[in-house]
Design a protein around this motif. Structure first.
Motif, PDB file in Angstrom:
ATOM      1  N   UNK B  75       0.841  -1.193   0.000  1.00  7.23           N
ATOM      2  CA  UNK B  75       0.000   0.000   0.000  1.00  7.23           C
ATOM      3  C   UNK B  75       0.877   1.244   0.000  1.00  7.23           C
ATOM      4  N   UNK B  76       0.383   2.259  -0.679  1.00 10.12           N
ATOM      5  CA  UNK B  76       0.971   3.591  -0.616  1.00 10.12           C
ATOM      6  C   UNK B  76      -0.068   4.504   0.012  1.00 10.12           C
ATOM      7  N   UNK B  77       0.311   5.195   1.071  1.00 11.77           N
ATOM      8  CA  UNK B  77      -0.578   6.135   1.730  1.00 11.77           C
ATOM      9  C   UNK B  77      -0.024   7.542   1.573  1.00 11.77           C
ATOM     10  N   UNK B  78      -0.911   8.456   1.236  1.00  8.71           N
ATOM     11  CA  UNK B  78      -0.522   9.858   1.142  1.00  8.71           C
ATOM     12  C   UNK B  78      -1.481  10.663   1.997  1.00  8.71           C
ATOM     13  N   UNK B  79      -0.936  11.379   2.976  1.00 12.39           N
ATOM     14  CA  UNK B  79      -1.726  12.232   3.856  1.00 12.39           C
ATOM     15  C   UNK B  79      -1.678  13.673   3.370  1.00 12.39           C
ATOM     16  N   UNK B  80      -2.659  14.448   3.847  1.00 14.44           N
ATOM     17  CA  UNK B  80      -2.673  15.892   3.569  1.00 14.44           C
ATOM     18  C   UNK B  80      -2.399  16.185   2.102  1.00 14.44           C
ATOM     19  N   UNK B  81      -3.237  15.637   1.247  1.00 11.15           N
ATOM     20  CA  UNK B  81      -3.022  15.755  -0.197  1.00 11.15           C
ATOM     21  C   UNK B  81      -2.885  17.202  -0.654  1.00 11.15           C
ATOM     22  N   UNK B  82      -1.984  17.395  -1.598  1.00 13.34           N
ATOM     23  CA  UNK B  82      -1.766  18.698  -2.205  1.00 13.34           C
ATOM     24  C   UNK B  82      -2.072  18.584  -3.704  1.00 13.34           C
ATOM     25  N   UNK B  83      -2.322  19.742  -4.313  1.00 14.64           N
ATOM     26  CA  UNK B  83      -2.661  19.737  -5.736  1.00 14.64           C
ATOM     27  C   UNK B  83      -1.563  19.069  -6.568  1.00 14.64           C
ATOM     28  N   UNK B  84      -0.298  19.285  -6.182  1.00 13.42           N
ATOM     29  CA  UNK B  84       0.839  18.736  -6.923  1.00 13.42           C
ATOM     30  C   UNK B  84       0.969  17.221  -6.790  1.00 13.42           C
ATOM     31  N   UNK B  85       0.157  16.637  -5.925  1.00 18.00           N
ATOM     32  CA  UNK B  85       0.190  15.166  -5.810  1.00 18.00           C
ATOM     33  C   UNK B  85      -0.579  14.501  -6.941  1.00 18.00           C
ATOM     34  N   UNK B  86      -1.267  15.285  -7.736  1.00 15.56           N
ATOM     35  CA  UNK B  86      -1.980  14.732  -8.889  1.00 15.56           C
ATOM     36  C   UNK B  86      -0.971  14.110  -9.847  1.00 15.56           C
ATOM     37  N   UNK B  87      -1.132  12.821 -10.118  1.00 18.29           N
ATOM     38  CA  UNK B  87      -0.140  12.114 -10.942  1.00 18.29           C
ATOM     39  C   UNK B  87      -0.624  10.685 -11.158  1.00 18.29           C
ATOM     40  N   UNK B  88       0.148   9.962 -11.954  1.00 16.89           N
ATOM     41  CA  UNK B  88      -0.034   8.519 -12.100  1.00 16.89           C
ATOM     42  C   UNK B  88       0.904   7.851 -11.089  1.00 16.89           C
ATOM     43  N   UNK B  89       0.357   7.009 -10.234  1.00 18.59           N
ATOM     44  CA  UNK B  89       1.174   6.317  -9.241  1.00 18.59           C
ATOM     45  C   UNK B  89       1.357   4.873  -9.696  1.00 18.59           C
ATOM     46  N   UNK B  90       2.604   4.505  -9.827  1.00 14.70           N
ATOM     47  CA  UNK B  90       2.967   3.201 -10.357  1.00 14.70           C
ATOM     48  C   UNK B  90       3.625   2.357  -9.277  1.00 14.70           C
ATOM     49  N   UNK B  91       3.285   1.095  -9.237  1.00 14.87           N
ATOM     50  CA  UNK B  91       4.082   0.193  -8.422  1.00 14.87           C
ATOM     51  C   UNK B  91       4.775  -0.791  -9.357  1.00 14.87           C
ATOM     52  N   UNK B  92       5.911  -1.266  -8.927  1.00 15.74           N
ATOM     53  CA  UNK B  92       6.702  -2.205  -9.715  1.00 15.74           C
ATOM     54  C   UNK B  92       7.201  -3.297  -8.785  1.00 15.74           C
ATOM     55  N   UNK B  93       7.065  -4.526  -9.217  1.00 11.24           N
ATOM     56  CA  UNK B  93       7.585  -5.617  -8.397  1.00 11.24           C
ATOM     57  C   UNK B  93       8.792  -6.251  -9.076  1.00 11.24           C
ATOM     58  N   UNK B  94       9.631  -6.855  -8.260  1.00  8.48           N
ATOM     59  CA  UNK B  94      10.833  -7.487  -8.788  1.00  8.48           C
ATOM     60  C   UNK B  94      11.275  -8.581  -7.830  1.00  8.48           C
ATOM     61  N   UNK B  95      12.220  -9.390  -8.291  1.00  5.12           N
ATOM     62  CA  UNK B  95      12.692 -10.486  -7.460  1.00  5.12           C
ATOM     63  C   UNK B  95      13.987 -10.149  -6.745  1.00  5.12           C
TER      64      UNK B  95
END
Lengths: 111, 116
Positions: B75-95
């Motif tokens: 999980x990714x948690x973001x508190x106190x959101x700001x306008x600049x937090x608008x974006x595409x959030x990507x997760x990537x997994x690896x071994x």
């Protein structure tokens, strides 16, 4: 400061030609460099990895070169097709666990 | 398809709110990294989790936090959101995990967050 630069301008080429994309970096000595493809609204997809002791790597129509003296990698797509149109990102290790990505170059292959 | 899934696909929040984004890693992958990608930019590294521990962090404030669970989902948690937090959030997994690994990252489709 550490930086990766890719040509931010879109690259338009005719179908069948070779597309060449550039990735330049400063203040790094990466052990390897990776190239990814990203389509609009989707996550990047890994394409190729090239190590510092490899001059060139090929995969089907793709070729990557890595010049650690020039601090540059070139990414080539031969016999380009409209389906190759996408944004291409280069990435390298900026620390033990941290990947640094370039801004990407948008490629458009014209039919 | 990489086998990495993210939810939700899209999210609209207002400034000051909190948000939780979720990621299921590809089977067999024990490492998850999160990235923020603003429009027209490359992905920016937020942090990485390996076996439930954060082991690397980019230049993001503490209001960006995360968790990794025993099944390696995250999980990714973001508190106190700001306008600049608008974006595409990507997760990537690896071994891989560690300086010598060439851990190829497999990205999910991303969550598009809009902060109004």
């Amino acid at each position: 400061s550490q930086k990766i630069e890719q040509n931010s301008e879109a690259l338009n080429i005719q179908e069948g030609k070779t597309a060449t994309l550039t990735c330049n970096y400063t203040n790094y000595s990466p052990a390897y460099l990776q190239w990814y493809r990203q389509d609009p609204g989707r996550g990047p997809v890994f394409l190729l990895l090239i190590r510092e002791n490899e001059k060139e790597k090929r995969k089907e129509r793709l070729k990557v070169t890595f010049d650690t003296t020039l601090k540059q990698s070139l990414f080539h797509i031969t016999a380009s097709q409209p389906a190759d149109s996408a944004t291409y990102l280069c990435a390298l290790r900026g620390g033990t666990y941290k990947y640094i990505f370039g801004t990407g170059t948008r490629l458009k292959v014209l039919a | 398809e990489t086998g990495v899934t993210q939810s939700p696909t899209h999210l609209i929040k207002t400034r000051g709110q909190q948000v939780t984004l979720r990621c299921s890693s590809q089977s067999g992958h024990n490492t998850v990294s999160w990235y923020q990608q603003a429009l027209g930019q490359g992905p920016q590294f937020i942090f990485q989790y390996y076996r439930e521990e954060e082991n690397g962090r980019g230049n993001f404030p503490p209001r960006f936090s995360g968790l990794q669970f025993p099944n390696y989902s995250s999980e990714l948690n973001v508190n106190a959101l700001e306008l600049d937090d608008s974006a595409l959030y990507l997760c990537a997994s690896s071994t891989g995990q560690g300086a010598l690994g060439t851990d190829t990252q497999y990205f999910g489709p991303g969550t598009r967050l809009t902060v109004l």
